[in-house]
Structure formats: C-alpha cells, structure tokens
Design an enzyme around this catalytic site. Structure first.
Site, PDB file in Angstrom:
ATOM      1  N   LYS A   1     -11.418  -1.984   8.273  1.00  0.00           N
ATOM      2  CA  LYS A   1     -10.617  -2.912   9.091  1.00  0.00           C
ATOM      3  C   LYS A   1     -10.943  -2.751  10.574  1.00  0.00           C
ATOM      4  O   LYS A   1     -11.373  -3.682  11.227  1.00  0.00           O
ATOM      5  CB  LYS A   1      -9.132  -2.709   8.820  1.00  0.00           C
ATOM      6  CG  LYS A   1      -8.760  -3.169   7.417  1.00  0.00           C
ATOM      7  CD  LYS A   1      -7.745  -2.276   6.793  1.00  0.00           C
ATOM      8  CE  LYS A   1      -7.716  -2.346   5.301  1.00  0.00           C
ATOM      9  NZ  LYS A   1      -7.910  -3.643   4.679  1.00  0.00           N
TER      10      LYS A   1
ATOM     11  N   ASP B   1      -1.229   6.945   6.263  1.00  0.00           N
ATOM     12  CA  ASP B   1      -2.284   5.996   5.910  1.00  0.00           C
ATOM     13  C   ASP B   1      -2.411   5.074   7.118  1.00  0.00           C
ATOM     14  O   ASP B   1      -1.558   4.226   7.359  1.00  0.00           O
ATOM     15  CB  ASP B   1      -1.875   5.205   4.658  1.00  0.00           C
ATOM     16  CG  ASP B   1      -2.860   4.069   4.335  1.00  0.00           C
ATOM     17  OD1 ASP B   1      -3.836   3.872   5.107  1.00  0.00           O
ATOM     18  OD2 ASP B   1      -2.648   3.370   3.332  1.00  0.00           O
TER      19      ASP B   1
ATOM     20  N   TRP C   1       0.828  -1.214   0.000  1.00  0.00           N
ATOM     21  CA  TRP C   1       0.000   0.000   0.000  1.00  0.00           C
ATOM     22  C   TRP C   1       0.856   1.255   0.000  1.00  0.00           C
ATOM     23  O   TRP C   1       0.520   2.251  -0.647  1.00  0.00           O
ATOM     24  CB  TRP C   1      -0.986  -0.018   1.168  1.00  0.00           C
ATOM     25  CG  TRP C   1      -1.836  -1.245   1.137  1.00  0.00           C
ATOM     26  CD1 TRP C   1      -1.830  -2.281   2.017  1.00  0.00           C
ATOM     27  CD2 TRP C   1      -2.812  -1.592   0.136  1.00  0.00           C
ATOM     28  NE1 TRP C   1      -2.728  -3.241   1.632  1.00  0.00           N
ATOM     29  CE2 TRP C   1      -3.346  -2.849   0.488  1.00  0.00           C
ATOM     30  CE3 TRP C   1      -3.285  -0.959  -1.021  1.00  0.00           C
ATOM     31  CZ2 TRP C   1      -4.326  -3.489  -0.278  1.00  0.00           C
ATOM     32  CZ3 TRP C   1      -4.259  -1.589  -1.782  1.00  0.00           C
ATOM     33  CH2 TRP C   1      -4.767  -2.847  -1.405  1.00  0.00           C
TER      34      TRP C   1
HETATM   35  C1  LIG Z   1      -2.868   0.075   4.777  1.00  0.00           C
HETATM   36  C2  LIG Z   1      -3.840   0.063   3.628  1.00  0.00           C
HETATM   37  N1  LIG Z   1      -3.917   1.138   2.830  1.00  0.00           N
HETATM   38  C3  LIG Z   1      -4.772   1.168   1.800  1.00  0.00           C
HETATM   39  C4  LIG Z   1      -5.597   0.118   1.497  1.00  0.00           C
HETATM   40  C5  LIG Z   1      -6.541   0.206   0.334  1.00  0.00           C
HETATM   41  O1  LIG Z   1      -7.777   0.529   0.863  1.00  0.00           O
HETATM   42  P1  LIG Z   1      -9.101   0.669  -0.002  1.00  0.00           P
HETATM   43  O2  LIG Z   1      -9.473  -0.688  -0.432  1.00  0.00           O
HETATM   44  O3  LIG Z   1     -10.045   1.294   0.993  1.00  0.00           O
HETATM   45  O4  LIG Z   1      -8.816   1.577  -1.137  1.00  0.00           O
HETATM   46  C6  LIG Z   1      -5.570  -1.019   2.309  1.00  0.00           C
HETATM   47  C7  LIG Z   1      -6.456  -2.166   2.012  1.00  0.00           C
HETATM   48  O5  LIG Z   1      -6.320  -3.243   2.487  1.00  0.00           O
HETATM   49  C8  LIG Z   1      -4.664  -1.037   3.391  1.00  0.00           C
HETATM   50  O6  LIG Z   1      -4.585  -2.117   4.191  1.00  0.00           O
END
Ligand SMILES: Cc1ncc(COP(=O)(O)O)c(C=O)c1O
Length: 359
Positions: free
Chosen positions: A195, A171, A101
């Site tokens: 989550k 994030d 991510w």
């Molecule tokens: C740390 C992190 N950032 C971003 C995301 C992407 O999130 P989204 O599916 O809400 O775009 C995730 C998804 O698992 C994640 O765990």
C-alpha cells in the site's frame, strides 16, 4: 499512453521516480550488466540493497537500536497467525475489532490462546475506532494488545498510539510511514508493503529485540523471527524485487524531506477530499469524523446503482479504482503517500461534475 489517476487500495500507487528506477534495474542493475531479477540474493550488490532497506526503515520508524527490521513473505495475513504463534502461546491477548482485517487477525489468534475483544464497532458498520483507553482495564496476564492502525476497508484510522502497559502489536499495513509517530512504543509492527511502501510480496516486520527470549524455540524454523533476524532476513531466498522497491520508496520518502513533509501532504489531500464530501448534497463520507482515515477515504451516494454509475463514469474520465471493497460496497479513494495532490484535485472536480449531472 497517459497513465490514469490511480486510487487503488492495494497494491497501490508508487512514486514515479521509483518505478523508473525499477524499470532500469530490471534490465541492468547498478551497472552490473545483469538484471535485478536475475542475480543472486547473496551477491554484494543485492546485500547492499537489503541492508539499506532495513536501515532506512529503522531510521524512518525511529526504532534503530531497539528493534530488528525483518523483511518476510506471506503478507500481513501470515502475521495474523505468526504473531500469536510466537507471542500468545496459550495465554490471553486483547484485540480491538475495527474491521475486516482486525477481526481476521483475532480469529487466527484464537487458535493459540484466549482472545478478549473489549471493543468492536461492527454493530455500526465499523464506522469508528475506539477512543484512547475506552477498552478499559486489560485482564490479568494479557500477553499483548493488537490493533489495526488504519482500516483499509472501512476507511478509519487511529490518530494516536494506544496507551497500555502490555506489549503493543500493530498491523500498520495501510498507513505505515504516512506520518511521524512514536513507533518505538510498539513491541511488534507488521505491514504488507503493497500500500504505502512497495509492491506485493514483502512484509515488513519490526520486533523489539528483548522479546525473543520468551518465544517457543520449537516453532517451525520459518516462523521464528529470531532465525530471520540472525540471518539478516535471508534464511531463505527473500523477495528481492519487492525489497529493492521498498528500499527505493524509503529513499524517496527521505528525499522528499521525511515524514513531516509526507504527513503534511497527506493531510492536505485528505482535507481537500473530505471537505468536498462534507459540502456535497450527493456524496457523503461513511465513517465518523473523528475516525477518518487519511489513506482510504470511503464514501457513497447512498444508492448502489448510482455508486456503480459513478465508478464507471470516473473510469472513463481517467480516474481508476474508486470502487469500495467488495465486502462493504460504496466508493473508496485511496490516497497513499505517492498519490499526488493533482489526482485528488481531479477527483474533487469530478465529484462536483457528477453531482451537477445527477443530483
Ligand atoms: C490493514 C490490512 N491488514 C492486512 C491486510 C492483508 O494483507 P495481505 O494481503 O498482505 O495478507 C490488508 C490488505 O488489504 C490490510 O489492508
């Protein structure tokens, strides 16, 4: 039917009382005789929900007064470009690359300016996060530093907030509100709710109020944080159901005794599971000890076939969603706030049982 123990990485497990309240609200929301999914976001009843969600989030994050709390759509992935569209604007920013991510966020930022990546653990399979300050001096003119506080796929987590003299962006999708932290040190925090906070469909965006002045007023309206702030996150129709659940999850956290209580439960669950892995002759944790996540515990038997056999056997025993992320394989147990100690105890017992049969 009995519910299985759910170790899903996201959307993940939610507190049982919240699910029961959501069930009731779908049918008859707060005694209105109308279902939650069938009422206007402009109704008094829903306006109270969104106001309370923002208030509780601000209180739990310790940012009331200094930051605005917005409830947006598009997932954390939209923030990968919305953040640089607002903050980067042709300048340079630093990204710490601690996994899937984090690197996707950096890739999107490159569309808007120069991206410096002074730390990556890619070469060692993203088995760690950097030590405080190890990224060194940031280049002159750095607009912000971006990091991913918990790496859901790799199973690593920062146990500190980076100390930098530029605006800090995080994030926090997979460990938001899992422990007390001085979150007000961030200029901007974002997190997909699915989550630790609620269902998929709403993204929490927390922004320091003094930042708006520097932003491009010509961005498309929906990308302008200021517009959503001025409209109480209701410039357009917000994801009402997801916001209702987030509000109830925040209330649940407060009812449990707040983040201190949540954090000590999370630590107890993680300690129990890591202790079992450390003492196993079959399973082993996948990341460096100092970087271990309290939310996503990644491990393996060292054999793809045996990992697959484990997932299958666990599933039959009522332990679900233990397969690692498809990009890395292996095994992963997600033990978010709503996960019970009982579930982790059941997993630990199952690990021992599987080991006795397969070692
Ligand atoms: C740390 C992190 N950032 C971003 C995301 C992407 O999130 P989204 O599916 O809400 O775009 C995730 C998804 O698992 C994640 O765990």
């Amino acid at each position: 039917m009995n519910r299985a123990f759910n170790f899903s990485a996201g959307p993940g497990i939610l507190p049982e009382p919240v699910l029961r309240e959501a069930q009731e609200a779908l049918w008859n929301f707060h005694g209105t005789g109308l279902g939650l999914l069938e009422i206007s976001h402009r109704s008094k009843a829903f306006e109270a929900v969104i106001a309370s969600a923002r208030e509780r989030l601000a209180r739990l994050l310790g940012v009331a007064g200094t930051h605005d709390v917005l409830l947006l759509q598009g997932g954390a992935s939209t923030q990968f470009f919305q953040v640089p569209a607002n903050l980067l604007r042709g300048q340079r920013a630093t990204y710490l690359d601690t996994g899937r991510w984090a690197s996707l966020a950096a890739a999107e930022a490159k569309r808007y300016g120069t991206v410096d990546v002074p730390f990556t653990s890619k070469g060692t399979g993203y088995d760690r996060v950097p030590e405080q300050g190890s990224w060194g001096q940031l280049p002159e003119g750095t607009a912000y530093l971006h990091y991913t506080s918990n790496n859901t796929v790799a199973g690593t987590e920062y146990d500190y907030i980076p100390d930098v003299d530029v605006p800090l962006v995080v994030d926090a999708s997979s460990n938001i509100l899992s422990r007390p932290m001085d979150m007000a040190r961030h200029a901007l925090i974002y997190a997909g709710a699915q989550k630790n906070l609620g269902p998929a469909g709403v993204t929490i965006l927390v922004i320091r109020k003094d930042l708006y002045a520097a932003f491009d007023q010509n961005l498309p309206t929906m990308l302008r944080y200021e517009v959503q702030a001025q409209n109480d996150s209701m410039y357009n129709t917000p994801p009402t159901f997801a916001i209702f659940v987030v509000e109830r999850v925040c209330a649940w956290i407060e009812e449990q005794g707040g983040l201190d209580v949540i954090a000590s439960r999370n630590k107890a669950k993680a300690d129990l599971l890591y202790h079992a892995l450390d003492n196993s002759s079959l399973f082993r944790g996948k990341v460096q000890v100092g970087s271990r996540s309290r939310m996503n515990v990644t491990f393996t038997t060292g054999s793809d076939d045996r990992d697959a056999a484990f997932v299958k056997a666990a599933n039959s025993a009522g332990l679900s969603e233990l397969k690692g992320h498809k990009s890395v394989g292996g095994l992963r147990a997600s033990i978010y706030n709503a996960q019970s100690l009982k579930a982790v105890q059941a997993l630990v017992a199952f690990l021992a049982d599987f080991e006795a049969k397969h070692a």
